[in-house]
Scaffold this motif. Sequence first.
Motif, PDB file in Angstrom:
ATOM      1  N   LEU A   1     -18.420  25.622   6.083  1.00  0.00           N
ATOM      2  CA  LEU A   1     -17.671  26.471   4.384  1.00  0.00           C
ATOM      3  C   LEU A   1     -18.074  26.638   2.985  1.00  0.00           C
ATOM      4  O   LEU A   1     -18.865  27.330   2.271  1.00  0.00           O
ATOM      5  N   GLU A   2     -17.970  25.145   3.088  1.00  0.00           N
ATOM      6  CA  GLU A   2     -18.815  24.573   1.392  1.00  0.00           C
ATOM      7  C   GLU A   2     -20.502  25.002   1.455  1.00  0.00           C
ATOM      8  O   GLU A   2     -20.853  25.533   0.539  1.00  0.00           O
ATOM      9  N   ARG A   3     -20.963  25.042   3.030  1.00  0.00           N
ATOM     10  CA  ARG A   3     -22.297  25.430   3.007  1.00  0.00           C
ATOM     11  C   ARG A   3     -22.660  26.919   2.207  1.00  0.00           C
ATOM     12  O   ARG A   3     -23.472  27.526   1.941  1.00  0.00           O
ATOM     13  N   MET A   4     -21.992  27.741   2.839  1.00  0.00           N
ATOM     14  CA  MET A   4     -21.527  29.209   3.215  1.00  0.00           C
ATOM     15  C   MET A   4     -21.610  29.158   1.070  1.00  0.00           C
ATOM     16  O   MET A   4     -21.885  30.208   0.516  1.00  0.00           O
ATOM     17  N   LEU A   5     -20.527  28.832   0.879  1.00  0.00           N
ATOM     18  CA  LEU A   5     -20.082  28.931  -0.159  1.00  0.00           C
ATOM     19  C   LEU A   5     -20.995  28.272  -1.446  1.00  0.00           C
ATOM     20  O   LEU A   5     -21.099  29.194  -2.251  1.00  0.00           O
ATOM     21  N   ASN A   6     -21.859  27.727  -0.788  1.00  0.00           N
ATOM     22  CA  ASN A   6     -22.859  27.311  -2.094  1.00  0.00           C
ATOM     23  C   ASN A   6     -24.296  28.559  -2.248  1.00  0.00           C
ATOM     24  O   ASN A   6     -24.596  29.159  -3.242  1.00  0.00           O
ATOM     25  N   LYS A   7     -24.401  29.177  -0.752  1.00  0.00           N
ATOM     26  CA  LYS A   7     -25.161  29.510  -0.964  1.00  0.00           C
ATOM     27  C   LYS A   7     -24.750  30.878  -1.319  1.00  0.00           C
ATOM     28  O   LYS A   7     -25.853  31.990  -2.019  1.00  0.00           O
ATOM     29  N   ILE A   8     -23.334  31.305  -1.484  1.00  0.00           N
ATOM     30  CA  ILE A   8     -23.113  32.716  -2.441  1.00  0.00           C
ATOM     31  C   ILE A   8     -23.175  32.076  -3.903  1.00  0.00           C
ATOM     32  O   ILE A   8     -23.563  33.304  -4.181  1.00  0.00           O
ATOM     33  N   ARG A   9     -23.400  31.120  -4.051  1.00  0.00           N
ATOM     34  CA  ARG A   9     -23.070  31.447  -5.378  1.00  0.00           C
ATOM     35  C   ARG A   9     -24.734  31.378  -5.465  1.00  0.00           C
ATOM     36  O   ARG A   9     -25.190  31.555  -6.890  1.00  0.00           O
ATOM     37  N   CYS A  10     -25.781  30.700  -4.861  1.00  0.00           N
ATOM     38  CA  CYS A  10     -27.101  30.844  -5.266  1.00  0.00           C
ATOM     39  C   CYS A  10     -27.639  32.137  -5.633  1.00  0.00           C
ATOM     40  O   CYS A  10     -28.067  32.521  -5.847  1.00  0.00           O
ATOM     41  N   LEU A  11     -26.740  33.066  -4.293  1.00  0.00           N
ATOM     42  CA  LEU A  11     -27.229  34.802  -4.287  1.00  0.00           C
ATOM     43  C   LEU A  11     -26.702  34.924  -5.514  1.00  0.00           C
ATOM     44  O   LEU A  11     -26.989  35.995  -5.795  1.00  0.00           O
ATOM     45  N   THR A  12     -25.240  34.376  -5.615  1.00  0.00           N
ATOM     46  CA  THR A  12     -24.769  35.498  -7.339  1.00  0.00           C
ATOM     47  C   THR A  12     -25.680  35.006  -8.776  1.00  0.00           C
ATOM     48  O   THR A  12     -25.741  35.617  -9.302  1.00  0.00           O
ATOM     49  N   ILE A  13     -25.956  33.761  -8.751  1.00  0.00           N
ATOM     50  CA  ILE A  13     -26.688  33.676  -9.689  1.00  0.00           C
ATOM     51  C   ILE A  13     -28.371  33.935  -8.923  1.00  0.00           C
ATOM     52  O   ILE A  13     -28.792  34.924 -10.472  1.00  0.00           O
ATOM     53  N   THR A  14     -28.980  34.234  -8.096  1.00  0.00           N
ATOM     54  CA  THR A  14     -29.372  34.582  -8.428  1.00  0.00           C
ATOM     55  C   THR A  14     -29.501  36.279  -9.060  1.00  0.00           C
ATOM     56  O   THR A  14     -30.485  36.731  -9.371  1.00  0.00           O
ATOM     57  N   LYS A  15     -28.757  37.440  -7.987  1.00  0.00           N
ATOM     58  CA  LYS A  15     -28.720  38.723  -8.584  1.00  0.00           C
ATOM     59  C   LYS A  15     -28.089  39.338 -10.320  1.00  0.00           C
ATOM     60  O   LYS A  15     -28.856  39.823 -10.774  1.00  0.00           O
ATOM     61  N   TYR A  16     -27.412  37.758 -10.835  1.00  0.00           N
ATOM     62  CA  TYR A  16     -27.597  38.255 -12.380  1.00  0.00           C
ATOM     63  C   TYR A  16     -28.751  38.111 -12.951  1.00  0.00           C
ATOM     64  O   TYR A  16     -28.947  38.443 -13.894  1.00  0.00           O
TER      65      TYR A  16
ATOM     66  N   VAL B   1     -11.722  15.652  14.590  1.00  0.00           N
ATOM     67  CA  VAL B   1     -11.813  15.603  13.120  1.00  0.00           C
ATOM     68  C   VAL B   1     -13.118  15.859  13.067  1.00  0.00           C
ATOM     69  O   VAL B   1     -13.553  16.233  12.366  1.00  0.00           O
ATOM     70  N   ASP B   2     -14.103  15.677  14.032  1.00  0.00           N
ATOM     71  CA  ASP B   2     -15.192  16.153  14.002  1.00  0.00           C
ATOM     72  C   ASP B   2     -15.866  17.825  13.766  1.00  0.00           C
ATOM     73  O   ASP B   2     -16.146  18.348  12.880  1.00  0.00           O
ATOM     74  N   GLU B   3     -14.907  18.163  14.473  1.00  0.00           N
ATOM     75  CA  GLU B   3     -14.819  19.307  14.367  1.00  0.00           C
ATOM     76  C   GLU B   3     -14.579  20.022  13.185  1.00  0.00           C
ATOM     77  O   GLU B   3     -15.244  20.838  12.580  1.00  0.00           O
ATOM     78  N   ALA B   4     -13.438  19.699  12.915  1.00  0.00           N
ATOM     79  CA  ALA B   4     -12.732  19.941  11.821  1.00  0.00           C
ATOM     80  C   ALA B   4     -13.577  19.696  10.727  1.00  0.00           C
ATOM     81  O   ALA B   4     -14.196  21.090   9.191  1.00  0.00           O
ATOM     82  N   ASP B   5     -14.115  18.535  10.560  1.00  0.00           N
ATOM     83  CA  ASP B   5     -14.847  18.475   9.525  1.00  0.00           C
ATOM     84  C   ASP B   5     -16.146  18.930   9.037  1.00  0.00           C
ATOM     85  O   ASP B   5     -16.603  20.030   8.187  1.00  0.00           O
ATOM     86  N   LYS B   6     -16.915  19.707  10.433  1.00  0.00           N
ATOM     87  CA  LYS B   6     -17.542  20.569  10.615  1.00  0.00           C
ATOM     88  C   LYS B   6     -17.646  22.074   9.962  1.00  0.00           C
ATOM     89  O   LYS B   6     -18.561  22.531   9.393  1.00  0.00           O
ATOM     90  N   ALA B   7     -16.484  22.197  10.509  1.00  0.00           N
ATOM     91  CA  ALA B   7     -15.976  23.253   9.886  1.00  0.00           C
ATOM     92  C   ALA B   7     -16.224  23.595   8.007  1.00  0.00           C
ATOM     93  O   ALA B   7     -16.380  24.632   8.247  1.00  0.00           O
ATOM     94  N   ARG B   8     -15.294  22.319   7.517  1.00  0.00           N
ATOM     95  CA  ARG B   8     -15.106  22.381   6.638  1.00  0.00           C
ATOM     96  C   ARG B   8     -17.172  22.611   5.782  1.00  0.00           C
ATOM     97  O   ARG B   8     -17.121  23.227   4.338  1.00  0.00           O
ATOM     98  N   LYS B   9     -17.310  21.643   6.504  1.00  0.00           N
ATOM     99  CA  LYS B   9     -18.919  21.517   5.383  1.00  0.00           C
ATOM    100  C   LYS B   9     -19.564  22.741   6.157  1.00  0.00           C
ATOM    101  O   LYS B   9     -20.286  23.128   5.335  1.00  0.00           O
TER     102      LYS B   9
END
Length: 1030
Positions: free
Chosen positions: A592-607, A582-590
Motif C-alpha cells: 500500500l505504501e509503495r502504491m501511494l508513493n507511485k500515486i504521489r509520483c504520478l500526481t507530481i508528474t501530472k502537475y 504478521v508478515d502478510e499484514a506487513d507485506k500488504a502495508r508495504k
Amino acid sequence: MARPKNQAAEVDAPEGATAGPSTSTATPPPTTTKPTTATKKASKSRKQKQPVLETLRTVVPNIFQECQKSAANHRKNAIMLRKIQEQCAEAAGENGEAAFNKEFIRNLNVVLAIKKVEATADRVVQFVSTFILCTCEKDRKPEAENMDEEEEDEDEDSSISATFVEHLMRHLLKGITVKEKLVRVRCCKLIALSINSVGALENDLYVELQKSLMERTRDKESQVRVQALFALSKMQGNGDEEDDEEEEEGGTIIEKFLDLLQHDPAAEVRRSAIFNIAQSKDTLPYILERARDTDTYNRRAVFTKPMSEIRDFRMLSIGERERLLRYGLTDRDDGVKKACTKMLATKWINQADDNLIEFLERLDVMGSSVAEDVLNAFFDYRADVIDTLSFNDIFWVNLSVESSFLVRVFTEFCRRKDDDAQFDKVVPEVVRHAFYIQKYSNIMQQAEEEDRPEAEFIVTQLLMIARLLDYADEIGRRKMFGLLREMLLLNDLPDKHLECIVETMRKISLNEKDFTRIIIEIISDLSESTEAEQEDATNQSEAEDDDSLDDMSMDLLDPDASRKRKHSAVDKSRRNSSATVVDEADKARKDLERMLNKIRCLTITKYMLERSSEHLQESSYMFGLLNTLVVPALAYPEEVMQDLGLQCLGLICSLEKALAADNMELFLTCAFAENASTLLHVLSVKIMFDLILTFGMGPMSSQVGEERINADLKKTLESEEPEVQAVAVEGIAKLMLTKVLRDAEILRTLIILYFDPATAKNNHLRQCLSYFLQVYFHSSYDNQVMLSEMAVPIMVKLIEMHQEYKNEMPTCVIMGQQLLEWCEPRRGLEADPEKGPVNKNIDYGLQANIAIDIVKAMFAETAYVRKFLANILHKIPLDDDAGEIRLKKLTLLIGNLKTKRPLVEPSGKKYLMTVEKNILKMFSEAPEALGDDELAKLAELTDELSFVNKFTEPPSTEKQNDDTQNTKGPKTRAKREASSKAKEKEDKFKKMMDEVDAMLETSSSEKEDTPPGDDSGSDIFDESDNDDDE
C-alpha cells in the motif's frame, strides 16, 4: 361604534315676548338681555346649517378638481375637506355626515369609472388616501385645552372618521368585483393605500375585506393581483394571537403569498410578493428561490429588498447563504451583480460589526465555493477599505483559517489590479515568508487528526501566496527552493500542496528545461527511497532464512542438538504461523505504501506536464519517465493508477505528434472499454479530442484511419453515460466550429440529440448544443446548405419521436420552425455587411428547396407525419427569391399530391391549399406554359416528373367523391359556384401540365441530338435564374 350626538340645540324665546296675537295698543319695548354662549352657538348653527349642506355639491367637486392637478396640494385640500366634514357633522349630525359621505362617494365614482389609465385618476386615488390619513390623525390627536369638554368632542370626532371609513370601505368592496378591470385596480389600490391609516376596523368588515382581497389574488388581471397582494401585506401581522380563527386567516395569507411567489405567471405579481411578504424562517427559503427567477428585475429585487433588510443573515443556513451569494455574483445581468455586491458590502458587513474576519467566519471559507468571489466583490465595491488593511508580524504569527484566506485573496486582488505598492506593503519578504511556511508546515505535521484540515488549509494559502512573490533576491530564492524540495519529499502531502509547490518551482527555475530536470530528480529520489525500504525488508527476510539454514547445518553435526530441537518443534510451528500472519499484514502495508508513493509520483508528474510545453525530443528525461513510471501505471488494476497513468500519457502525447498518433488506438480502446469506469471513459474521450485539436485530423488518423475515428465519435454520442455524451458533444462542437470535422451524419445526430427527451436532464449537453447549433449555421452559408439537404429527414424523425413522447418534447411545428430558422440565409454573418464581407453566392431562396423536399416526403409518409409536414410547409416563406423554376416545381408536386395522394386531415388540406394560393398569387392566374426558347429549362423538371409518375391516382377517388356529395344533400348556391370555379381551375392546371409533358418529350428528343459538351441550355437557365433572383 358610537354614533355622534345631535349638536343642534333649540333656542328658547326671549323673556317678555308675548305668544298671543298682538293688540292695537302699543307694545312695550322689548327688554334687552345679554345673549348667552349657547344662544350664540345655536344661532351660528342655524345660519351655517343650510349654506354648508347646500354648497356641498360645489365645494367638494372643486376640491377633487384641484387635487387632480398636482400632488403637492393634497395635504392642503385634505385639511380643507376635513373642515367641511366637521361643519356638516355640526350642522346636521348624522344626516350631515351621510350627506358628506354621499357627495364624496359620488365624486369618487366619477374617477373610478374612467376607462383609461390616466395620471389624474391616480392623483385622485392618492388624494383620497391622504384625506383618510388626515381625518384619522386628527381624530386620534388629543386637544391640549378643555380636556373634559373635548372628551365628548373626541368621541364625536372619532365617530366621524370611523363612520366615513366604514362607509368608504364597504363601497370599495363593491367595486373590486365589477367587470371593468380599471375599477377593480383602483379600488384595490385605494384599499391598499388606506389600510394602514384606518386604524381598527369592525370584525365583520375586516373579515369581509380580507376575504374579498383573497379572492382578488386569483383575478385574471395581473394589476389587480398586485394591488390585492399589497393590501393583504398590511394584514399579515394583524389580529389577536389568542384568536384561533384570526391565526388561521393570517396563515392563509402567508400561504397565498407563497403560492403566488412560486407559481404566478406574471413577473410583477411575483415581484409584489417578494417586496411585501413577511420575513421568517419559513418564508426565507422561498424568497431565496426567486434569486433564480426568469425575470431580471425580480432577481435584483431579492437583493435590494428582503435580503438587504433581513435582521441577521445568520437566519439563513450556510448552504442557503452560499447559494444566494453564488446566484447573485454569477448572474448574467450586471444589475443583479451590483445589487448583490451592494447588499454584502453595506448591509451584511454591518451585521458583522464591519469586521472582515467575523464576516468570513459566517461563510465557512474552508468548504465555501463562493467566499473568494465575495471578497473580490467587496474589495471592488469598497475601495476605501483597501488602504486601511495592514498585516503586521503579530498577524502572520497567529494565522487562522479566515485570516490566511483574507490575506491570500487580498494579495491576488492587488496583483490583478497591478497595485504593487499595496502588495509590497502587505506581503513580507521571501525569506520571512519561507519561515512562515515552514512554521505552519511543522504545525500541520504535528496536528491531531481533527485539527489537521485547518492546518492544511493555512499552509495551502501560504503556498498560494508564494506563487505571487518576486524571487529576484537570490538568497530568498534558494531558501524557498530548498524548503519546497523538502516538502515534496514529505509523506501525506495533499494534492493542493503538490500543485502549488510545483507551480512555485516552475517560477523559481531558470527555464523550462531546468524545471523539468529538477522535478524528475525529485521523482527519482521518491522512487529510490521506496526501493531502498523494499531492499532493506528483503535483506532482513533473507538474513532470517540464513539463520534457519545455519541451524539445520548444526543439527547435522550434533545429533544431541537435533534431539533437543525436536522437543521445541511444536512451539516453533506456532511461532512460525503467527509470524506468517504478521508478515502478510506487513507485506500488504508495504504494498500500500509503495502504491501511494507511485500515486504521489504520478500526481507530481501530472502537475509538471501541465506546466510544460517543451518538445519531447529536446528532453531526454521524459522518455525515462514515460517508460519507468507512466506506462507501468496503466497495468495496475486500481482505477486511481489507471486514471493518473492515462492522464500523464495524454499530456506527454500532446508534446509529440508521432507519439500521439501511435497511442491514438489506445485512447480509442479505453473510451469504450467495458470494465473501465466512467471517469476513465470521460478522460479517454477528452484526450482524444485534445490531440485532434492540437495536431489535426490527418496526423491523428494516420494509424487508425479517419473512418474509424468518425465512427467512434458517433458512438460516443450514443453512449448511455450522460457524462461521456456531454463531453463528446462539447468536443465535436469544437471540431466542427474550427472546421477540423465536417460530417453530415454526425451533425444530424447532434440535432436529434438537441430535441431528444432522453437528454432533457443533461444540462451540460443541452447548453452546449444550444450555443453550438446557433453559431455553426449562422456563421457559414455552406453549413446552412448542408442542413437544408437533410432537414426533411430530420423533421420526419422528430415527428415520429414526438408521436411517442408528446408530453416530453416541443411541438412538431416549433421544432420545424427552429430548423427553418437555422437555414435562413438572411440571418447568417455572410449576409450582413455590418458583420463582415458579404458572400455574393448566397441563395436567399434556400428554404424553397426544403419546401420541395417536404412535398416529396408527403407522397410516402404516414398520415400523422404528413399532417405536421403540411403545417411546417405552411410556415416556409416563399417569395420571389425562390425563383420561377422552384415555384413551378412546387405547383407540379402539389397538384399531383392532391390527385394521387390526397390528404385526409382537414387542417393539412387547408395548409396545402394556402401554400398553393400563395404561389399562384405570384403569377397572373396559373403558371403559363413555357415557350420554345425556355425548353432547355424543362430539364429542371425532369426529376420532379419522374418522381410524380411513380404514384398513380387512386381508382375509386372520383366514385367516393360522388357518393360523398350525394350523401351530403343539396348544396347552397355559393358553395356550388366555389366548387365549379375550383374545378375549372384544376382542369386548367391539368391542361397546362399536359402541355408541359408534351413539350418535355419534344425537348428530350431534341436533347438526344445535342452534342455532349454543349451546355447552352444550362447556361440559359443559370442566367435566367440569376435574373429572377436579382
